[in-house]
Structure formats: C-alpha cells, structure tokens
Design a protein around this motif. Sequence first.
Motif, short mmCIF file in Angstrom:
data_model
loop_
_atom_site.label_atom_id
_atom_site.label_comp_id
_atom_site.label_asym_id
_atom_site.label_seq_id
_atom_site.Cartn_x
_atom_site.Cartn_y
_atom_site.Cartn_z
N LEU A 1 -8.50 21.63 23.91
CA LEU A 1 -9.43 21.79 22.80
C LEU A 1 -8.72 22.38 21.58
O LEU A 1 -8.91 21.90 20.45
N HIS A 2 -7.91 23.42 21.79
CA HIS A 2 -7.23 24.05 20.66
C HIS A 2 -6.31 23.06 19.96
O HIS A 2 -6.28 22.98 18.72
N ILE B 1 -13.58 11.48 17.30
CA ILE B 1 -13.50 12.01 18.67
C ILE B 1 -14.74 12.83 18.94
O ILE B 1 -15.05 13.76 18.19
N GLU B 2 -15.45 12.49 20.00
CA GLU B 2 -16.59 13.27 20.49
C GLU B 2 -16.18 13.86 21.83
O GLU B 2 -15.93 13.11 22.79
N GLU C 1 -5.06 19.70 15.30
CA GLU C 1 -4.43 18.48 14.79
C GLU C 1 -5.42 17.53 14.12
O GLU C 1 -5.04 16.78 13.22
N TYR C 2 -6.69 17.54 14.56
CA TYR C 2 -7.65 16.56 14.04
C TYR C 2 -8.96 17.23 13.64
O TYR C 2 -10.05 16.81 14.08
N PRO C 3 -8.92 18.26 12.81
CA PRO C 3 -10.15 19.01 12.50
C PRO C 3 -11.23 18.17 11.84
O PRO C 3 -12.43 18.43 12.05
N ASP C 4 -10.85 17.15 11.08
CA ASP C 4 -11.83 16.33 10.37
C ASP C 4 -12.29 15.12 11.18
O ASP C 4 -13.19 14.39 10.76
N ARG C 5 -11.66 14.91 12.32
CA ARG C 5 -11.99 13.74 13.14
C ARG C 5 -12.74 14.11 14.41
O ARG C 5 -13.28 13.25 15.09
#
Length: 317
Positions: free
Chosen positions: A152-153, A139-140, A158-162
Amino acid sequence: MSEEHELDLVVTSHRQIADQVAQLVLQRPDGGELPKWTPGAHLDLIMEPGLVRQYSLCGEPTDLTRYKIAVLREPKSRGGSRYVHDHLSDGAVVHMRGPRNHFELDPSPRYLFIGGGIGVTPLVPMVAQAVADGADVRIEYGGRSRGSMAYLHELESEYPDRLTVHPQDEVGMIDLDSVLKVPQPDTLIYCCGPEALLQAVEERCSAWPDGALHLERFAPKELGDPIRTESFDVVLERTGKTVTVPPDKSVLEMLDEAGVFTVSSCQEGTCGTCEAVVLEGEVDHRDSLLSPAEQAANDVMYPCVSRAKSARLILDL
C-alpha cells in the motif's frame, strides 16, 4: 506452452510487509541469472513432497538476480502459507518450477486494475509496466484494513493520483457499481482477489466489450456436472496410445495410469502447469484460467479438470 524451468532457490530475505503478509526475496545459490518473466507471472514453489503452491511474482521483471513474492498466512491454511511463514526464513532453500504466465498484460491505452487483499501482488508489476508504457491507469485497491494491505505504501507513494484505497474498516467495500457502471472504451480491466470480488466484478462487466475483463483466481470457480457423463477416449498423437477416461477419473489421472508423464501442480485448474494442446475433438472446459474466447478457441485444455464433449479427443502428447 512456454519452457518450464526447475531449480533450487535460496531465501535471501524474509520480512513482514503487512499484517500476516510475508515478502520473500529468492535468488539462485550461485547468484546467477534467473529465468525471464513478465507481469502477471507466477511460480510453483515445491516446499516438500506433495506440498506445491503458486505465488505471483511482484518484483521487477528487469531484475533477474532475484524473484520477489508476497504470501498471506491463511487462517485455514492447507499447509502452503503456513510453511512459507514458518519455515522459509533467511537461508532456506526451496525448489521452484516456472515462471508461468496465464495472466498476461495485453497492450491497451487505458487500464483499470482492481485488487482485493493479497490479490494485489500480480497487479503491482502490471501497474508499473502500464505506467511505463504511457497508458492511462486507474487502481482500485481494497482490503480489510490499511495494515493488512501489502504494498500500500509503495502504491500510494508512486501513484497517488491514480490510486483509490478502500480499507474495509474505514470506507467499506469497493463500490463496484460506481467503478464499473459505465463501460469505458479501449479499457482493459485486470482483477485479482477473493472469489466474492471476482464474481461481483464479472457480474458488473457483463455489459463491457468482450475481452475487456481479465481475472486471476486463487481457487477454482464452482462448476456444475460435466457435459458428458459417459467415458471418452483420449488419443495421444506423439505416442499413438489411446486412453479411455471413465466418468469418475480425470484425464490427468488416466494419463498417469498409462505411464504418460505430464507435469502438473494444483490439480484444480488454476495454475496452468498441465496445459495440453488439443488437435481434434471438443473440450468441456472446466478450468478457472481460460477466458470464454480462449475456451471457444478449443486449442488447449487442462487435463487435471477439463473433460470431453465429444467421444474422442486427440492431444499433442
């Protein structure tokens, strides 16, 4: 074309979730179940006569007790976003039509989601679906500032590595040259945001495989003059009527003048409400919805903006 639903909804929650962004939760007055939807779908909100706007659903498709939308207050609002922010408070009733989906999430082992500002809204349920399906997801997400970026939060949690976040006041614009430079196999790109972002993504995806890029536009893309400058006939298969469309009128306008009721909304080729099935003839596609492959299939058109290449079209109307 999918079945159209029309019903009144009540606003059960109206709260600010980012700078100038309001999130609304909409439910049936009787608490009943709402029509089903899939990631990428949007609603028509009919707020008052002549004021109809489309907003992406960004909640959980499995929760049919409520719909969730997020609306940016546009500085140059033509009335829609201002009405949502100023009038659709808790308890307000608004009429809806839909849901409708022309931004479907196709199956893929890998996805790249590119969101700009409020364009993140249709991507939120798409990302959740893709992750749940076990796909490789990137995700960009870009915006003016962190405070202006809706959801954003939630995305960071939920997807910190993506997720890669691009607040413009901190790091500048999304580096699309880096993100899209090398076409990736078996990867679908879903992008929504302002027109400048969509055009930039389109340019950089020219070397990607056909069908890899999927866009949703807020506003119609700029087009040149129609291919056919003369009048043309539209034959309505179900009624047997023939309508002549002059150069200065749209197909939809002439259908209305002929007493043929066609549900429509945006009048600019971005919402898909007026979709008509094409049985014969060549269409000059002037919408901002269909992909080049879908336009080449020549099996549907949007009569609010699209016209004819041939002297005659036959529509399933």
